[in-house]
Motif scaffolding. Structure first.
Motif, PDB file in Angstrom:
ATOM      1  N   ARG A  15       0.816  -1.206   0.000  1.00 49.03           N
ATOM      2  CA  ARG A  15       0.000   0.000   0.000  1.00 49.03           C
ATOM      3  C   ARG A  15       0.855   1.264   0.000  1.00 49.03           C
ATOM      4  NH1 ARG A  15      -3.013   3.893   2.139  1.00 49.03           N
ATOM      5  NH2 ARG A  15      -5.257   3.890   1.957  1.00 49.03           N
ATOM      6  N   ASP A  19       0.558   4.347  -2.550  1.00 43.52           N
ATOM      7  CA  ASP A  19       0.410   5.715  -2.052  1.00 43.52           C
ATOM      8  C   ASP A  19       1.463   6.630  -2.679  1.00 43.52           C
ATOM      9  OD1 ASP A  19      -0.925   7.616  -0.327  1.00 43.52           O
ATOM     10  OD2 ASP A  19       0.921   7.607   0.872  1.00 43.52           O
ATOM     11  N   TRP A  44      -7.321   8.971  -2.759  1.00 43.40           N
ATOM     12  CA  TRP A  44      -7.789   7.718  -2.177  1.00 43.40           C
ATOM     13  C   TRP A  44      -9.293   7.813  -1.978  1.00 43.40           C
ATOM     14  CZ3 TRP A  44      -5.213   3.377  -2.036  1.00 43.40           C
ATOM     15  CH2 TRP A  44      -3.837   3.387  -1.964  1.00 43.40           C
ATOM     16  N   ASP A  47      -9.857   2.442   1.738  1.00 40.75           N
ATOM     17  CA  ASP A  47      -8.579   1.757   1.949  1.00 40.75           C
ATOM     18  C   ASP A  47      -7.990   1.154   0.687  1.00 40.75           C
ATOM     19  OD1 ASP A  47      -8.258   2.367   4.550  1.00 40.75           O
ATOM     20  OD2 ASP A  47      -8.875   0.419   5.347  1.00 40.75           O
ATOM     21  N   VAL A  50      -9.121   3.994  -5.411  1.00 43.79           N
ATOM     22  CA  VAL A  50      -8.584   5.276  -5.845  1.00 43.79           C
ATOM     23  C   VAL A  50      -9.618   5.910  -6.772  1.00 43.79           C
ATOM     24  CG1 VAL A  50      -6.759   6.380  -7.191  1.00 43.79           C
ATOM     25  CG2 VAL A  50      -6.199   4.505  -5.661  1.00 43.79           C
TER      26      VAL A  50
END
Length: 164
Positions: A15, A19, A44, A47, A50
């Motif tokens: 992740r 990010d 985002w 979780d 996107v």
């Protein structure tokens, strides 16, 4: 007594790398001349999701291409990205993308069947939640299984972990 050699087949995405790719894409969307005044944004949306948006359909598609390029540069397989179609939302167009984590049950069964049918004798695959555990009598057999799985496209990004 030593147990049989084994390894796990997983589909996990870091992740933090996603990010980083998202932030780089956002920076590029803010500085590139062809995105000026188009309202192109990336953020985002939960979780594992996107969201991209821009004022026109081709600008939001171009923003998606920028994001994909950043993912590839960070060694994240595009098979882990499930991007939807551009859809109008008010005055902007949006694309929702999901980051795929884990191997779903159908794909796990397909991989397990491939191992049963084509792998050397004595190699077994067990489905354990969203991953597979492959065991065999010899490490050479397990390496052949890894090579076999790498040359086959299952539509999901595979990683091989816990090789012992």
């Amino acid at each position: 007594m030593a147990s049989n050699p084994s390894f796990d087949i997983v589909s996990k995405v870091d992740r933090q790398e996603v990010d980083n790719a998202l932030r780089q894409a956002g920076r590029e969307l803010g500085t590139r001349f062809d995105f000026r005044g188009t309202g192109a944004e990336i953020a985002w949306a939960g979780d594992e999701a996107v969201s991209l948006q821009a004022e026109t359909e081709d600008r939001v598609k171009a923003a998606l291409d920028v994001f994909k390029d950043k993912l590839v540069k960070r060694n994240i397989s595009l098979k882990a990205l499930d991007a939807g179609e551009p859809r109008p939302s008010g005055k902007v167009f949006k694309i929702d993308c999901k980051i795929i984590q884990g191997i779903d049950a159908d794909k796990a069964r397909t991989i397990s069947k491939k191992i049963r049918d084509e792998a050397p004798k004595g190699v077994q695959a067990q489905i354990q939640g969203d991953q597979l555990r492959v065991t065999g009598k010899k490490k050479d057999d397990l390496q052949r299984v890894i090579a076999l799985l790498k040359e086959t496209d299952f539509g999901v990004a595979l990683q091989f972990t816990n090789y012992r």
